[in-house]
Enzyme design. Structure first.
Site, short mmCIF file in Angstrom:
data_model
loop_
_atom_site.label_atom_id
_atom_site.label_comp_id
_atom_site.label_asym_id
_atom_site.label_seq_id
_atom_site.Cartn_x
_atom_site.Cartn_y
_atom_site.Cartn_z
N HIS A 28 -11.49 -5.72 7.98
CA HIS A 28 -12.08 -5.35 6.58
C HIS A 28 -13.34 -4.52 6.46
O HIS A 28 -13.82 -4.47 5.62
CB HIS A 28 -12.20 -6.73 6.00
CG HIS A 28 -11.08 -7.32 5.52
ND1 HIS A 28 -9.94 -7.65 6.40
CD2 HIS A 28 -10.76 -7.77 4.27
CE1 HIS A 28 -9.10 -8.23 5.52
NE2 HIS A 28 -9.38 -8.07 4.25
N GLU A 38 0.46 -1.28 0.15
CA GLU A 38 -0.13 -0.03 0.00
C GLU A 38 0.82 1.27 0.00
O GLU A 38 0.51 2.26 -0.52
CB GLU A 38 -1.03 -0.03 1.23
CG GLU A 38 -2.15 -0.84 0.96
CD GLU A 38 -2.10 -2.33 1.06
OE1 GLU A 38 -0.71 -2.76 1.63
OE2 GLU A 38 -2.99 -3.09 0.83
#
Lengths: 327, 323
Positions: A129, A60
């Protein structure tokens, strides 16, 4: 007007921008052959090829950083962070780099990168999540922050985000991908910083974002049956905030509820409440009510998840509190 | 048959230019230390005394269209990339005439026109952006290279590994210049890295790595040219493993309690890149004195320029947040 899903609307904005403009490309984890974890970029690899629909490693920091670097050269990258929980991994690049290059350079640089991400409860993804972290980004000068709630809005806002000369963090809500809505034949860009009133009302303004816009609309319908007229106000862009429209709405209704799926504590609703009390203090007939998730990580078991995040019933209760009623 | 010059070798006049630039950086940094101690410079200052040959050798090998990003220790890189000493000094004084117009300071130097895309106060912070900048060059088919400076300390941070991995994977025209000065701030190499050779880290990604003597400007220049040719030729990124020495503290005022007692004295005697180059080009005392006088004038002039510069208005702080 054609009817398309929220997912198709995102894809349409990306695809049209990429057809018109070589400087636009998308990159992210599993976005090519697989079409993204939510299927948003499905089919785009076939049309645009692997250079412009670019699969990345699970990195990321590097994905966002590479987007920033390409943006500084005048490209308009759209970076997908698969789950907004993973934004935390790239925050250094977003907060210290993307948000600050223009400022630290005394105006020499622009960073027109768009960072798309999605989150939200509803499918029991658990604590890592499904968070809603939009408030973190609103706190950073130099970033723009968008949270779209309908197909029409997500398409017009994403287009504007891509063509904005600043870094934009663009939030999508997972449970909205399947919802359908009419959109104009051609993309009509929606100015960043311009709110949308989904429903006019007289008694209470509900300021809602993402999934809670739909919960608020459901609550408003029920309240209507009980003789309470609710205005549903979606800021759409969290930074910059359309303060004028917000204050005007509350001055009309004299009451305000803020509703988001993120936890209440330190949530975006706190900022809305502050803006409202300052701008419409003398018009308020009740304290600003806040609706959001309970202050716990998201649990896995569906009954617990359901219990933790807010629904239409929670918005309705808050509406009734502002008008001194009980459900 | 005409004599073929060894690829990347610097001619005698070029070495003299290098010497001049290195001496300018040295005198500039000494002046910065002096003015900081006099209480004139706000903020944190990290000077590059001892690492001048890296800045000059690398930047002089670059083409005009090539870009760099740097670290908190960026004065030398910025001067070598072409920023005028006046503009750099004015930035250190927080003036509008500064290269970042007073918004950045020593750790955030920018000169975009000159290809300096920013010094970075976050260790390793610029590396992924160099990968992305190089990706843009590749996308557009431009024969340009993006180059990152960073230290050995940065090789322990995630951005380093992610950025190098991505650069190699995508074969972008980037050069990663590791200035290994054997200290991560105050922490000696042996305490921060299990790997002594920094090249090993690049090799792990399959990246071409070149060992460079950072105290020898000729070696830096020649190997940077090799690296640039490789990257520009579409052969992927290169890692320059430059061993160098910081002949001063981490920051101005650093008591350096973490250094063995005699290390600094010995290094100054044996590893000063300016002394080495002087010997190489055989610069006499008179020549050096004259050059030094000229450079001192430039540096003193930069302080005068900076002090006479324009203070930003407090409310200028509200500009440049958004484009």
């Amino acid at each position: 007007m054609p009817e398309i899903s929220y997912r198709e609307a995102v894809r349409d904005a990306l695809s049209r921008a990429m057809r018109e403009d070589d400087d636009v490309f998308v990159m992210g984890e599993d976005i090519a052959e697989m079409g993204g974890s939510m299927g948003v970029t499905q089919g785009m690899l076939d049309e645009f090829g692997p250079e412009r629909v670019r699969n990345t490693p699970i990195s990321e920091m590097a994905i966002v950083g590479a987007g920033i670097g390409a943006a500084m050269q005048g490209m308009r990258p759209v970076v997908e962070i698969m789950y907004e929980d993973f934004l935390t991994l790239s925050l250094e690049q977003i907060v210290n780099q993307a948000a600050k290059h223009r400022y630290m350079s005394g105006g020499q640089l622009k960073v027109p990168v768009t960072i798309r991400t999605q989150g939200g409860a509803g499918w029991s993804p658990g604590a890592q999540h499904a968070q809603q972290l939009e408030a973190w980004l609103v706190h950073i000068p130099g970033l723009k922050v968008v949270f779209a709630s309908t197909p029409e809005d997500v398409r017009g806002l994403l287009w504007s985000a891509i063509y904005d000369d600043n870094p934009v963090v663009f939030f999508e809500h997972r449970t909205l991908y399947g919802i359908k809505g009419e959109v104009p034949e051609e993309i009509e860009p929606i100015e960043l910083g311009k709110a949308r009133i989904h429903r006019q009302g007289e008694d209470v303004t509900v300021v809602a974002t993402g999934r809670l816009v739909h919960e608020a609309l459901a609550a408003a319908q029920e309240a209507e049956a009980q003789g309470v007229s609710v205005e549903v106000f979606d800021p759409r862009t969290l930074q910059p905030l359309d303060e004028r429209a917000l204050i005007d709405s509350v001055k009309k209704t004299n009451r305000c509820v803020v509703a988001h799926e993120a936890v209440v504590r330190g949530g975006y609703g706190a900022e809305i409440a502050a803006v409202v009390q300052h701008g419409a203090f003398d018009w308020l007939d009740a304290p600003v009510e806040r609706v959001g998730a309970k202050f716990v990580p998201l649990p896995f078991a569906p009954v617990m998840e359901e219990f933790v995040v807010p629904h239409a019933a929670d918005v309705l209760e808050a509406i009734y509190r502002t008008v001194g009623r009980t459900a | 048959m005409a004599k073929v010059e060894k690829k990347g070798a610097a001619s005698e006049p070029l070495l003299r230019e290098f010497f001049r630039e290195m001496l300018l950086i040295r005198r500039f940094e000494e002046k910065v230390e002096e003015r900081f101690r006099a209480g004139e410079l706000p903020g944190f200052l990290h000077v590059a005394i001892g690492q001048e040959a890296v800045a000059v050798g690398v930047c002089r090998a670059l083409d005009d269209g090539d870009v760099i990003m740097s670290t908190h220790r960026a004065h030398g890189h910025t001067l070598a990339k072409g920023t005028h000493p006046n503009e750099l000094m004015a930035e250190l004084y927080g003036k509008l005439e500064g290269c970042s117009h007073g918004y950045g300071g020593s750790m955030h130097l920018y000169d975009v026109e000159k290809g300096m895309l920013g010094a970075n106060a976050v260790v390793g912070g610029g590396l992924p952006q160099i990968t992305g900048t190089a990706l843009a060059f590749k996308f557009r088919g431009e024969p340009r290279v993006a180059l990152a400076f960073f230290g050995d300390g940065a090789t322990n941070i995630g951005t380093f590994h992610e950025a190098l991995n991505l650069a190699q994977l995508w074969q972008v025209p980037a050069v990663f210049v590791c200035e290994n000065n054997w200290y991560a701030e105050s922490t000696p190499h042996a305490q921060h890295s299990p790997v002594r050779s920094m090249s090993d880290r690049a090799v792990a990604f399959g990246m071409k790595a070149i060992k460079v003597d950072g105290q020898d400007v000729e070696d830096v220049y020649a190997n940077t040219q090799r690296a640039l040719d490789h990257a520009r030729g579409g052969n992927g990124p290169v890692f320059l493993d430059v061993e160098t020495y910081r002949l001063t503290g981490h920051y101005v005022g650093d008591p350096q309690v973490y250094r063995p007692k005699d290390e600094l004295r010995e290094l100054r005697e044996t590893q000063d890149p300016i002394d080495k180059l002087r010997e190489r080009i055989g610069l006499g005392d008179d020549e050096l004195e004259e050059l030094d006088r000229e450079i001192t004038e430039i540096v003193d002039g930069s302080v005068e320029f900076a002090k006479a510069g324009t203070d930003p208005k407090p409310e200028d702080a509200l500009k440049n947040v958004y484009a």
